[in-house]
Design a protein around this motif. Structure first.
Motif, short mmCIF file in Angstrom:
data_model
loop_
_atom_site.label_atom_id
_atom_site.label_comp_id
_atom_site.label_asym_id
_atom_site.label_seq_id
_atom_site.Cartn_x
_atom_site.Cartn_y
_atom_site.Cartn_z
N LYS A 63 0.80 -1.21 0.00
CA LYS A 63 0.00 0.00 0.00
C LYS A 63 0.85 1.27 0.00
O LYS A 63 0.33 2.36 -0.24
N LEU A 64 2.14 1.15 0.24
CA LEU A 64 3.02 2.32 0.24
C LEU A 64 3.50 2.70 -1.16
O LEU A 64 4.15 3.73 -1.34
N TYR A 65 3.18 1.91 -2.17
CA TYR A 65 3.64 2.20 -3.53
C TYR A 65 3.22 3.60 -4.01
O TYR A 65 4.06 4.32 -4.56
N PRO A 66 1.97 4.04 -3.83
CA PRO A 66 1.63 5.41 -4.25
C PRO A 66 2.47 6.48 -3.54
O PRO A 66 2.76 7.52 -4.12
N VAL A 67 2.85 6.22 -2.30
CA VAL A 67 3.72 7.15 -1.59
C VAL A 67 5.06 7.24 -2.30
O VAL A 67 5.60 8.33 -2.54
N LEU A 68 5.59 6.08 -2.67
CA LEU A 68 6.87 6.02 -3.39
C LEU A 68 6.80 6.78 -4.71
O LEU A 68 7.70 7.57 -5.02
N VAL A 69 5.76 6.57 -5.48
CA VAL A 69 5.62 7.25 -6.78
C VAL A 69 5.58 8.76 -6.58
O VAL A 69 6.27 9.51 -7.28
N ASN A 70 4.80 9.24 -5.61
CA ASN A 70 4.73 10.68 -5.34
C ASN A 70 6.07 11.23 -4.87
O ASN A 70 6.46 12.34 -5.25
#
Length: 172
Positions: A63-70
């Protein structure tokens, strides 16, 4: 775009480790297709998240993938302030190679706005991953984040038209 929905539908049916492996495969595929260095940073980060998912055995890393992309996009856009031209200026010059100095100033401002967006969006992605339900996480990261991005693009387009109109009146 479908990543949050896939994760949401898979949680409880598929081990997070396998979701994480899927994440890495998708990130590497995107990096190969895009041919841009920053997507390889995302793929490397996805590999770290995958390792964390295998280590801890829970869905948080996935679930942390969108954080990484941003975070990666924030770094790319912010770094372009120190290594001009800014990201938005590069994009603008694809349509208008002889961008006037006022256009360069405007594109730097827009790059700053996008940096602010990535801070906000990444913070919301982190909040929903850590404290939101799976449903809230999927709703924000799979729908609301894209709606906000589209609204920002539309607002910037409207502002750009107004700025161009004022510049044309001033030069006439």
């Amino acid at each position: 775009m479908a990543y949050p929905l896939v994760v949401y539908l898979s949680i409880g049916h598929l081990a997070p480790q396998w979701l994480a492996l899927l994440l890495v495969l998708l990130a590497v595929a995107r990096a190969c297709v895009a041919g841009q260095r920053f997507w390889w940073l995302v793929a490397g980060g996805a590999a770290l998240l995958c390792a964390a998912a295998w280590w801890h055995g829970d869905a948080l890393a996935v679930k942390l993938y969108p954080v990484l992309v941003n975070l990666v996009l924030l770094l790319v856009f912010a770094f372009s302030f120190w290594r001009p031209p800014s990201v938005v200026e590069r994009l603008a010059r694809l349509r208008e190679p002889d961008l006037p100095p006022s256009g360069v100033r405007y594109t730097r401002q827009v790059t700053g706005v996008w940096c602010g967006f990535f801070v906000f969006n990444g913070s919301m992605a982190l909040y929903t991953a850590l404290w939101g339900s799976d449903r809230q996480w999927a709703l924000y990261n799979g729908l609301l984040a894209y709606v906000l991005m589209g609204l920002l693009m539309a607002a910037e387009w409207c502002v750009r038209q107004r700025v161009r109109g004022k510049q044309e009146k001033g030069s006439a």
